[in-house]
Design a protein around this motif. Structure first.
Motif, PDB file in Angstrom:
ATOM      1  N   ARG A  42       1.608   1.931  -3.577  1.00 43.61           N
ATOM      2  CA  ARG A  42       0.448   2.534  -4.235  1.00 43.61           C
ATOM      3  C   ARG A  42       0.320   4.011  -3.867  1.00 43.61           C
ATOM      4  O   ARG A  42       0.022   4.842  -4.723  1.00 43.61           O
ATOM      5  CB  ARG A  42      -0.820   1.786  -3.837  1.00 43.61           C
ATOM      6  CG  ARG A  42      -0.925   0.382  -4.408  1.00 43.61           C
ATOM      7  CD  ARG A  42      -2.260  -0.242  -4.047  1.00 43.61           C
ATOM      8  NE  ARG A  42      -2.391  -1.582  -4.617  1.00 43.61           N
ATOM      9  CZ  ARG A  42      -3.473  -2.353  -4.446  1.00 43.61           C
ATOM     10  NH1 ARG A  42      -4.502  -1.892  -3.732  1.00 43.61           N
ATOM     11  NH2 ARG A  42      -3.525  -3.551  -4.987  1.00 43.61           N
ATOM     12  N   LYS A  43       0.556   4.314  -2.593  1.00 46.44           N
ATOM     13  CA  LYS A  43       0.423   5.698  -2.131  1.00 46.44           C
ATOM     14  C   LYS A  43       1.427   6.600  -2.830  1.00 46.44           C
ATOM     15  O   LYS A  43       1.139   7.779  -3.111  1.00 46.44           O
ATOM     16  CB  LYS A  43       0.630   5.754  -0.611  1.00 46.44           C
ATOM     17  CG  LYS A  43       0.326   7.094   0.020  1.00 46.44           C
ATOM     18  CD  LYS A  43      -1.165   7.416  -0.028  1.00 46.44           C
ATOM     19  CE  LYS A  43      -1.483   8.673   0.733  1.00 46.44           C
ATOM     20  NZ  LYS A  43      -2.940   9.022   0.679  1.00 46.44           N
ATOM     21  N   GLN A  44       2.613   6.059  -3.116  1.00 47.40           N
ATOM     22  CA  GLN A  44       3.656   6.857  -3.758  1.00 47.40           C
ATOM     23  C   GLN A  44       3.684   6.671  -5.272  1.00 47.40           C
ATOM     24  O   GLN A  44       4.649   7.050  -5.932  1.00 47.40           O
ATOM     25  CB  GLN A  44       5.014   6.473  -3.166  1.00 47.40           C
ATOM     26  CG  GLN A  44       5.117   6.706  -1.673  1.00 47.40           C
ATOM     27  CD  GLN A  44       6.454   6.292  -1.102  1.00 47.40           C
ATOM     28  OE1 GLN A  44       7.500   6.708  -1.593  1.00 47.40           O
ATOM     29  NE2 GLN A  44       6.435   5.480  -0.068  1.00 47.40           N
ATOM     30  N   SER A  45       2.611   6.057  -5.811  1.00 45.73           N
ATOM     31  CA  SER A  45       2.464   5.860  -7.261  1.00 45.73           C
ATOM     32  C   SER A  45       3.619   5.067  -7.863  1.00 45.73           C
ATOM     33  O   SER A  45       4.099   5.353  -8.962  1.00 45.73           O
ATOM     34  CB  SER A  45       2.341   7.220  -7.965  1.00 45.73           C
ATOM     35  OG  SER A  45       1.211   7.934  -7.488  1.00 45.73           O
ATOM     36  N   TYR A  80       0.823  -1.207   0.000  1.00 50.75           N
ATOM     37  CA  TYR A  80       0.000   0.000   0.000  1.00 50.75           C
ATOM     38  C   TYR A  80       0.862   1.263   0.000  1.00 50.75           C
ATOM     39  O   TYR A  80       0.434   2.316  -0.480  1.00 50.75           O
ATOM     40  CB  TYR A  80      -0.948  -0.023   1.193  1.00 50.75           C
ATOM     41  CG  TYR A  80      -2.009  -1.098   1.071  1.00 50.75           C
ATOM     42  CD1 TYR A  80      -2.826  -1.170  -0.057  1.00 50.75           C
ATOM     43  CD2 TYR A  80      -2.185  -2.052   2.067  1.00 50.75           C
ATOM     44  CE1 TYR A  80      -3.794  -2.159  -0.174  1.00 50.75           C
ATOM     45  CE2 TYR A  80      -3.152  -3.036   1.952  1.00 50.75           C
ATOM     46  CZ  TYR A  80      -3.945  -3.091   0.820  1.00 50.75           C
ATOM     47  OH  TYR A  80      -4.897  -4.082   0.691  1.00 50.75           O
TER      48      TYR A  80
END
Length: 220
Positions: free
Chosen positions: A154-157, A151
């Motif tokens: 995902r948060k940091q692309s 996750y």
């Protein structure tokens, strides 16, 4: 490539062998519940004994013992190489064996002789149960850490499939399933101690001490 090889080895050496043993050994085999000082109650030993193979308990014990000795000494050597353990464990003999690491693990293996004494055997059984349950807690921690990593990406692309050299398939679903199963196994491992007139201090402590201890240490 290395991760894929590990997956194949686990599938062959653990999943497949357990499946085969499950086909050979009956679930109500009386030998499964017979406590001995050897590995004779192991389903692998029972399966081999049913084929007529002799001296199986001693052979299985020797295989497990040498495998554990080899793997643990390599772990200590690897830690020393990465600076996480004293450099003395990096010493090798002329055969390339990390003899200091092997000697250290051999000292702890001597704790097995505690089973020869009734009182010491009780302590050894407690320690054995706690270590066994810790394996579940260890995998719970691994799943939690991996989910936070996933996750976090995902948060940091961060695209795992493009930026990482290898990615596990079917994520995060398989990790969530594994986490739920491990937690379920952990909390039901000592359920018998909560049944009427079945309380056991040893079972309760060995089954449930690890998780709060890990949480306390992590917070600390």
């Amino acid at each position: 490539m290395t991760a894929k090889r590990i997956f194949v080895r686990i599938l062959l050496f653990y999943v497949l062998t357990i499946f085969v043993v499950g086909l050979v050994v009956s679930s109500n085999d009386p030998h499964l519940l017979t406590m001995t000082d050897t590995a004779s109650q192991s389903p692998f030993v029972i399966a081999a004994r049913n084929t007529g193979t002799k001296v199986v308990p001693s052979t299985i014990s020797a295989v497990v013992l040498t495998s554990a000795w080899s793997s643990e000494s390599r772990i200590i050597y690897g830690m020393a190489t990465n600076g996480h353990a004293p450099s003395v464990f990096m010493r090798l003999n002329r055969f390339g064996i990390p003899y200091v690491a092997v000697a250290l693990y051999g000292v702890f293996m001597a704790l097995g002789y505690m089973t020869l004494s009734q009182s010491a055997s009780t302590v050894f059984t407690w320690m054995q149960d706690i270590v066994s349950i810790y394996t579940l807690v260890n995998w719970i921690c691994i799943c939690v850490v991996y989910l936070r990593f996933l996750y976090g990406c995902r948060k940091q692309s961060i695209d795992r499939h493009k930026e990482l050299p290898w990615t596990a398939p079917l994520q995060p679903y398989t990790t969530w399933v594994s986490l739920v199963v491990f937690i379920l196994l952990f909390f039901t491992g000592g359920f018998t101690t909560f049944m009427k007139e079945c309380w056991s201090t040893e079972t309760f402590i060995s089954s449930y001490l690890n998780l709060p201890f890990i949480i306390l240490v992590s917070i600390g």
